[in-house]
Design a protein around this motif. Structure first.
Motif, PDB file in Angstrom:
ATOM      1  N   ALA A  29      -8.120  15.573 -56.848  1.00 58.24           N
ATOM      2  CA  ALA A  29      -8.219  14.833 -55.582  1.00 58.24           C
ATOM      3  C   ALA A  29      -9.111  13.634 -55.833  1.00 58.24           C
ATOM      4  CB  ALA A  29      -8.829  15.715 -54.493  1.00 58.24           C
ATOM      5  N   GLY A  30      -8.591  12.444 -55.597  1.00 57.76           N
ATOM      6  CA  GLY A  30      -9.467  11.307 -55.830  1.00 57.76           C
ATOM      7  C   GLY A  30      -8.782   9.971 -55.799  1.00 57.76           C
ATOM      8  N   GLU A  31      -9.337   9.087 -56.609  1.00 58.18           N
ATOM      9  CA  GLU A  31      -9.005   7.681 -56.465  1.00 58.18           C
ATOM     10  C   GLU A  31      -7.981   7.198 -57.489  1.00 58.18           C
ATOM     11  OE1 GLU A  31     -11.243   8.843 -58.367  1.00 58.18           O
ATOM     12  OE2 GLU A  31     -12.068   7.367 -59.731  1.00 58.18           O
ATOM     13  N   ALA A  32      -7.144   6.279 -57.008  1.00 58.62           N
ATOM     14  CA  ALA A  32      -6.258   5.544 -57.914  1.00 58.62           C
ATOM     15  C   ALA A  32      -6.492   4.067 -57.601  1.00 58.62           C
ATOM     16  CB  ALA A  32      -4.810   5.930 -57.662  1.00 58.62           C
ATOM     17  N   ASN A  33      -6.950   3.334 -58.547  1.00 61.84           N
ATOM     18  CA  ASN A  33      -7.261   1.905 -58.367  1.00 61.84           C
ATOM     19  C   ASN A  33      -6.381   1.068 -59.268  1.00 61.84           C
ATOM     20  OD1 ASN A  33      -9.503   2.827 -56.963  1.00 61.84           O
ATOM     21  ND2 ASN A  33     -10.918   2.352 -58.626  1.00 61.84           N
ATOM     22  N   MET A  34      -6.600  -0.212 -59.203  1.00 63.22           N
ATOM     23  CA  MET A  34      -6.090  -1.101 -60.240  1.00 63.22           C
ATOM     24  C   MET A  34      -7.295  -1.588 -61.045  1.00 63.22           C
ATOM     25  SD  MET A  34      -2.899  -1.109 -59.923  1.00 63.22           S
ATOM     26  CE  MET A  34      -2.599  -2.356 -61.176  1.00 63.22           C
ATOM     27  N   ASP A  35      -7.103  -1.728 -62.345  1.00 61.08           N
ATOM     28  CA  ASP A  35      -8.152  -2.289 -63.202  1.00 61.08           C
ATOM     29  C   ASP A  35      -7.689  -3.654 -63.715  1.00 61.08           C
ATOM     30  OD1 ASP A  35      -9.895  -0.177 -62.963  1.00 61.08           O
ATOM     31  OD2 ASP A  35      -9.436   0.702 -64.925  1.00 61.08           O
ATOM     32  N   LEU A  36      -8.450  -4.674 -63.409  1.00 60.87           N
ATOM     33  CA  LEU A  36      -8.194  -6.006 -63.978  1.00 60.87           C
ATOM     34  C   LEU A  36      -9.204  -6.220 -65.101  1.00 60.87           C
ATOM     35  CD1 LEU A  36      -6.864  -8.814 -63.938  1.00 60.87           C
ATOM     36  CD2 LEU A  36      -8.551  -9.506 -62.257  1.00 60.87           C
ATOM     37  N   VAL A 120     -12.774  -4.965 -61.452  1.00 58.10           N
ATOM     38  CA  VAL A 120     -12.690  -6.077 -62.408  1.00 58.10           C
ATOM     39  C   VAL A 120     -13.640  -5.730 -63.543  1.00 58.10           C
ATOM     40  CG1 VAL A 120     -13.030  -8.541 -62.753  1.00 58.10           C
ATOM     41  CG2 VAL A 120     -12.188  -7.690 -60.541  1.00 58.10           C
ATOM     42  N   LEU A 121     -13.078  -5.608 -64.741  1.00 60.64           N
ATOM     43  CA  LEU A 121     -13.889  -5.190 -65.885  1.00 60.64           C
ATOM     44  C   LEU A 121     -14.051  -6.363 -66.840  1.00 60.64           C
ATOM     45  CD1 LEU A 121     -11.735  -2.323 -65.454  1.00 60.64           C
ATOM     46  CD2 LEU A 121     -14.011  -1.647 -66.173  1.00 60.64           C
TER      47      LEU A 121
END
Ligand SMILES: Nc1ncnc2c1ncn2[C@@H]1O[C@H](COP(=O)(O)OP(=O)(O)OP(=O)(O)O)[C@@H](O)[C@H]1O
Ligand SMILES: [Mg+2]
Length: 346
Positions: A29-36, A120-121
């Motif tokens: 259970a948790g997060e799904a993000n986008m990584d730039l 943003v990485l």
């Protein structure tokens, strides 16, 4: 050790007596993000200037999603509980997760106006900066979770505890539920953006079977800069402590037993999501009752493999390359064992 382990396994088999009818090996259970990801940036970043990166990737992110994705690619039956915003980023991560074989049937719609989280990485030669907009991640609540669906798993994994701000007050109840329904539980705290590292996570450890922080997080969790002492303190509070140490590999501590293995030497693109990929490999073995050393070895393999592609999941899109990599590391049989035949390593 062998006798006590056999005893613990029998006890655990009892706890997992529904194991043969469980629909999922793991639910997350948790997060799904986008990584730039921006590559090749200088360490010093002056303000009010146009600074050029040398490369860019836009990929699936979020510790929970990366772990779920990679566990599925390894051959586990994985269910994912999350909120999905109504935007193109959510369409992107849904497609990627489905491609890996993760079940998204209980992912629910985030509230109106909510957007997918983005990190943003900034990749520097020796370090990395992570700038995060949590988006829908922080809004997931206990009421959003289908508990019958959760109970249909053998194992529950929770990641990014400090980012899940709406869920956090209910995590004790959630983990108690898992315990009552016979699931084993793993927890990866990841970073606490507030820097407070308040003790509520330590209070949860009575419900946790495997705690999976990195080296820095170990020290932060117990507010002790002395790594060895912090390990001692934490390992007394959980049955199994697994610590990720980047290029130094990983360490697992269970009672008096300690396994430390160096990282593999590979051509890395970035280490984003390496910890989540390590978790996927370690848990794959844990669920099959492998010896602790073999679990760490597979974790080091999947952690290293993730660094060979952009972000935490790109490398795992090439299943043939993963299989070849594992064979080259002498991990031939990782797919041969269905989880039903085993009780988790205890
Ligand atoms: N450069 C590298 N080369 C080889 N293996 C690596 C490298 N970086 C990480 N790993 C492997 O991946 C594992 C996890 O990485 P790391 O220690 O960075 O986790 P983390 O800090 O939790 O990462 P995350 O950013 O995903 O939260 C390590 O224990 C190691 O086995
Ligand atoms: Mg981590």
């Amino acid at each position: 050790m062998a006798v006590s382990r056999a005893h613990a396994r029998r006890a655990n088999l009892k706890r997992n007596s529904g194991a043969f009818v469980k629909r999922f090996d793991v639910v997350i259970a948790g997060e799904a993000n986008m990584d730039l990801l921006l590559y090749g940036l200088p360490e010093a970043l002056p303000t009010d200037r146009e600074l050029l990166a040398e490369g860019m990737q836009f990929v699936l992110g979020g510790s929970s999603a990366i772990t779920a994705h990679n566990l599925a690619v390894l051959g586990n039956r994985v269910g994912f509980l999350s909120l999905a915003a109504d935007d193109v980023f959510a369409q992107f991560w849904r497609a990627q997760m489905e491609n890996a074989g993760v079940d998204l049937s209980r992912v629910t719609a985030a509230g109106a106006g909510m957007t997918t989280g983005v990190s943003v990485l900034l990749q520097h030669a020796q370090s990395r900066r992570t700038l995060t907009w949590s988006g829908a991640t922080a809004a997931l609540r206990l009421a959003d979770l289908d508990l019958d669906y959760l109970a249909a798993a053998r194992h529950f994994h929770l990641s990014s505890y400090f980012l899940q701000s709406e869920l956090r007050p209910d995590v004790p109840a959630l983990l108690r539920f898992c315990r009552e329904r016979g699931l084993t539980v793993s927890l990866d705290p990841n970073d606490d953006p507030s820097g407070k590292w308040s003790g509520d996570l330590l209070d949860l450890l009575g419900y946790v079977d495997v705690l999976m922080p990195n080296e820095r997080e170990v020290c932060c969790l117990v507010h002790d800069d002395d790594f060895e002492r912090a390990i001692e303190t934490l390992s007394r509070r959980v049955p199994l402590l697994v610590v990720k140490r980047g290029r130094q590999g990983a360490l697992a501590v269970r009672e008096e037993e300690r396994i430390a293995l160096p990282a593999l030497s590979v051509e890395s693109i970035d280490a984003v999501g390496a910890g989540d990929s390590f978790n996927a490999g370690f848990l794959h073995g844990y669920l099959r009752g492998w010896e602790m050393e073999r679990c760490v070895r597979l974790g080091n393999c999947t952690g290293a493999f993730s660094t060979m592609g952009a972000g935490g999941t790109q490398a795992f899109h090439d299943r043939a390359a993963l299989a070849q990599f594992l064979v080259s590391q002498d991990e031939r049989s990782f797919r041969d064992e269905p989880v039903e035949a085993h009780s988790p390593l205890q």
